[in-house]
Scaffold this motif. Structure first.
Motif, PDB file in Angstrom:
ATOM      1  N   LEU A 108      22.458  59.657  48.181  1.00 16.26           N
ATOM      2  CA  LEU A 108      23.499  58.654  47.946  1.00 16.26           C
ATOM      3  C   LEU A 108      23.015  57.549  47.014  1.00 16.26           C
ATOM      4  CD1 LEU A 108      25.108  58.435  51.501  1.00 16.26           C
ATOM      5  CD2 LEU A 108      25.865  59.761  49.516  1.00 16.26           C
ATOM      6  N   LEU A 111      23.307  58.677  43.407  1.00 21.77           N
ATOM      7  CA  LEU A 111      24.633  58.961  42.840  1.00 21.77           C
ATOM      8  C   LEU A 111      25.069  57.896  41.844  1.00 21.77           C
ATOM      9  CD1 LEU A 111      26.620  60.391  45.887  1.00 21.77           C
ATOM     10  CD2 LEU A 111      25.421  61.617  44.069  1.00 21.77           C
ATOM     11  N   CYS A 142      26.930  64.300  50.343  1.00 23.02           N
ATOM     12  CA  CYS A 142      28.186  63.844  49.748  1.00 23.02           C
ATOM     13  C   CYS A 142      29.322  63.879  50.772  1.00 23.02           C
ATOM     14  CB  CYS A 142      28.538  64.695  48.534  1.00 23.02           C
ATOM     15  SG  CYS A 142      27.448  64.427  47.113  1.00 23.02           S
ATOM     16  N   ASN A 145      29.114  60.843  53.107  1.00 21.67           N
ATOM     17  CA  ASN A 145      28.964  59.547  52.452  1.00 21.67           C
ATOM     18  C   ASN A 145      29.819  58.507  53.176  1.00 21.67           C
ATOM     19  OD1 ASN A 145      28.886  57.369  50.702  1.00 21.67           O
ATOM     20  ND2 ASN A 145      29.786  58.439  48.974  1.00 21.67           N
ATOM     21  N   CYS A 153      30.344  59.827  45.145  1.00 21.28           N
ATOM     22  CA  CYS A 153      30.142  61.241  45.459  1.00 21.28           C
ATOM     23  C   CYS A 153      31.239  62.115  44.850  1.00 21.28           C
ATOM     24  CB  CYS A 153      30.045  61.458  46.967  1.00 21.28           C
ATOM     25  SG  CYS A 153      31.490  60.916  47.884  1.00 21.28           S
TER      26      CYS A 153
END
Length: 183
Positions: A108, A111, A142, A145, A153
């Motif tokens: 995360l 990203l 993802c 998330n 994501c």
């Protein structure tokens, strides 16, 4: 009733007994529950996730001292509005990452490196985080998330060009990618 809620929220904030504030934000992808702690935004949830279940999860994982206190989330709501209007590409609000840990947290955090209007495959993200064989684990990160839209994501797609899954649903993912591509 609204004045009573506002007074209650102000008193809870003043007395230090408000651990999580939340509000509902209307957006082109449906109503979003946004919740924040003192550290920052901790959760963004689509309506399809069942906002009541999300609030219960926050109560179980962080604190039961949760209150509808929309004023505390004005900055988050404003940034989301700007994003959906196409005038914001990155979010500046502080984030509370406590709902993600380990490899999921690593994914995360990376990203943000996928630029606005761009996509990357699950395999490319796995390579980016230093574990090229962890494609499915990237998908799981993802899918779980806690901060969709803000932590992008939706920019992660399948290697074959397919959209892949999305917590907010295929329509929401398609909308977000089209919004960013139009800029």
């Amino acid at each position: 009733m609204a004045r009573l809620r506002a007074r209650l929220a102000a008193a809870a904030e003043r007395d230090g007994v408000l651990d999580i504030a939340y509000r509902i934000v209307d957006s082109p992808v449906g109503s979003l529950l946004v919740a924040a702690t003192e550290q920052g935004l901790v959760r963004v949830a689509y309506a399809r996730e069942d906002h009541d279940a999300v609030l219960q999860h926050l109560a179980d994982k962080i604190s039961p001292r949760i209150l509808h206190a929309p004023d505390r989330l004005d900055a988050a709501a404003h940034e989301l509005d700007e994003y959906f209007a196409g005038t914001r590409r990155d979010f500046d609000i502080p984030l509370d990452w406590r709902l993600s840990a380990g490899f999921r947290s690593t994914v995360l955090h990376h990203l943000q490196e996928i630029g606005y209007g761009r996509t990357a495959s699950y395999a490319a993200v796995a390579a980016l985080v230093g574990n090229p064989r962890a494609v499915r684990a990237v998908g799981t990160a993802c899918a779980t998330n806690p901060l969709p839209v803000v932590v992008p994501c939706h920019r992660v797609v399948r290697s074959d060009g397919g959209m892949g899954g999305y917590l907010g649903g295929a329509e929401a993912k398609h909308f977000l990618l089209a919004l960013e591509a139009a800029a």
